[in-house]
Design a protein around this motif. Structure first.
Motif, mmCIF file in Angstrom:
data_model
loop_
_atom_site.group_PDB
_atom_site.id
_atom_site.type_symbol
_atom_site.label_atom_id
_atom_site.label_comp_id
_atom_site.label_asym_id
_atom_site.label_seq_id
_atom_site.Cartn_x
_atom_site.Cartn_y
_atom_site.Cartn_z
ATOM 1 N N LEU A 61 -7.494 2.160 -2.381
ATOM 2 C CA LEU A 61 -6.443 2.303 -3.665
ATOM 3 C C LEU A 61 -7.492 1.664 -4.719
ATOM 4 C CD1 LEU A 61 -3.283 0.337 -2.195
ATOM 5 C CD2 LEU A 61 -3.537 2.747 -2.344
ATOM 6 N N LEU A 86 1.208 6.597 -7.225
ATOM 7 C CA LEU A 86 0.100 7.436 -7.428
ATOM 8 C C LEU A 86 0.340 8.878 -7.134
ATOM 9 C CD1 LEU A 86 -2.974 5.019 -6.233
ATOM 10 C CD2 LEU A 86 -2.188 5.268 -8.396
ATOM 11 N N MET A 87 0.997 9.101 -5.831
ATOM 12 C CA MET A 87 1.235 10.510 -5.620
ATOM 13 C C MET A 87 2.210 11.187 -6.763
ATOM 14 S SD MET A 87 2.503 12.148 -1.975
ATOM 15 C CE MET A 87 3.981 10.995 -1.939
ATOM 16 N N GLU A 98 -11.612 -1.050 -6.498
ATOM 17 C CA GLU A 98 -10.890 -0.370 -5.378
ATOM 18 C C GLU A 98 -10.739 -1.372 -4.168
ATOM 19 O OE1 GLU A 98 -12.402 3.401 -4.380
ATOM 20 O OE2 GLU A 98 -13.230 3.835 -6.155
ATOM 21 N N GLU A 115 0.859 -1.286 -0.019
ATOM 22 C CA GLU A 115 -0.086 0.040 -0.029
ATOM 23 C C GLU A 115 0.736 1.243 0.162
ATOM 24 O OE1 GLU A 115 -3.144 2.456 2.854
ATOM 25 O OE2 GLU A 115 -3.015 0.255 3.098
ATOM 26 N N LYS A 116 1.743 1.159 0.796
ATOM 27 C CA LYS A 116 2.722 2.343 0.961
ATOM 28 C C LYS A 116 3.396 2.816 -0.431
ATOM 29 C CE LYS A 116 6.813 4.068 3.433
ATOM 30 N NZ LYS A 116 7.950 3.786 4.358
ATOM 31 N N ILE A 126 2.374 1.644 -3.686
ATOM 32 C CA ILE A 126 1.415 2.185 -4.395
ATOM 33 C C ILE A 126 0.992 3.463 -4.324
ATOM 34 C CG2 ILE A 126 -1.203 1.675 -5.193
ATOM 35 C CD1 ILE A 126 -0.513 -1.392 -4.355
ATOM 36 N N ARG A 127 0.907 3.778 -2.967
ATOM 37 C CA ARG A 127 0.378 5.325 -2.678
ATOM 38 C C ARG A 127 1.557 6.227 -3.300
ATOM 39 N NH1 ARG A 127 -4.285 5.590 -0.174
ATOM 40 N NH2 ARG A 127 -5.217 4.112 0.929
ATOM 41 N N ARG A 128 2.613 6.036 -2.925
ATOM 42 C CA ARG A 128 3.926 6.929 -3.481
ATOM 43 C C ARG A 128 3.725 6.733 -5.152
ATOM 44 N NH1 ARG A 128 8.993 4.245 -0.878
ATOM 45 N NH2 ARG A 128 9.220 5.222 0.896
#
Length: 113
Positions: free
Chosen positions: A61, A17-18, A57, A10-11, A13-15
């Motif tokens: 995410l 996407l950001m 989703e 998750e960390k 993937i969030r990076r």
């Protein structure tokens, strides 16, 4: 459609996407059979799904998943591993059998004298 994403994945993937995405972006994850874990993946951050993709989703995410990926990811846990020599997604599939491609060497047998 049910799969799990670990905190490490998750960390990561969030990076992605950001830094690579914008509003409404998602991780396009194309999974195919192969690799030591039984699955190999190609991924990219995209703002619109490709033809045949479905928006899924999980834990807040967003994923764009092709049909084959949706089938292969059923029941799978997606993890992310980072070592000094490599990094990437790791797929834990309870339905897969081990391929025996471990890097461990077999124990040496000691012959009696």
């Amino acid at each position: 459609m049910s799969f799990t994403v670990t905190p490490a994945a998750e960390k990561f993937i969030r990076r992605l996407l950001m830094f690579d995405g914008g509003p409404g972006s998602a991780l396009r994850l194309a999974v195919s059979p192969g690799g030591c874990s039984g699955l190999a993946a190609e991924f990219d951050v995209e703002t619109t799904p490709r033809e045949g993709d479905k928006l899924v989703e999980v834990g807040g995410l967003r994923f764009f998943l092709p049909a084959e990926s949706r089938l292969l990811l059923e029941g799978v846990t997606i993890d992310f591993s980072e070592t000094p020599t490599e990094s990437g997604f790791v797929f834990h599939d309870p339905k897969a059998s081990s391929c025996g491609c471990s890097t461990e060497e077999p124990a040496e047998s000691v012959a009696g004298e």
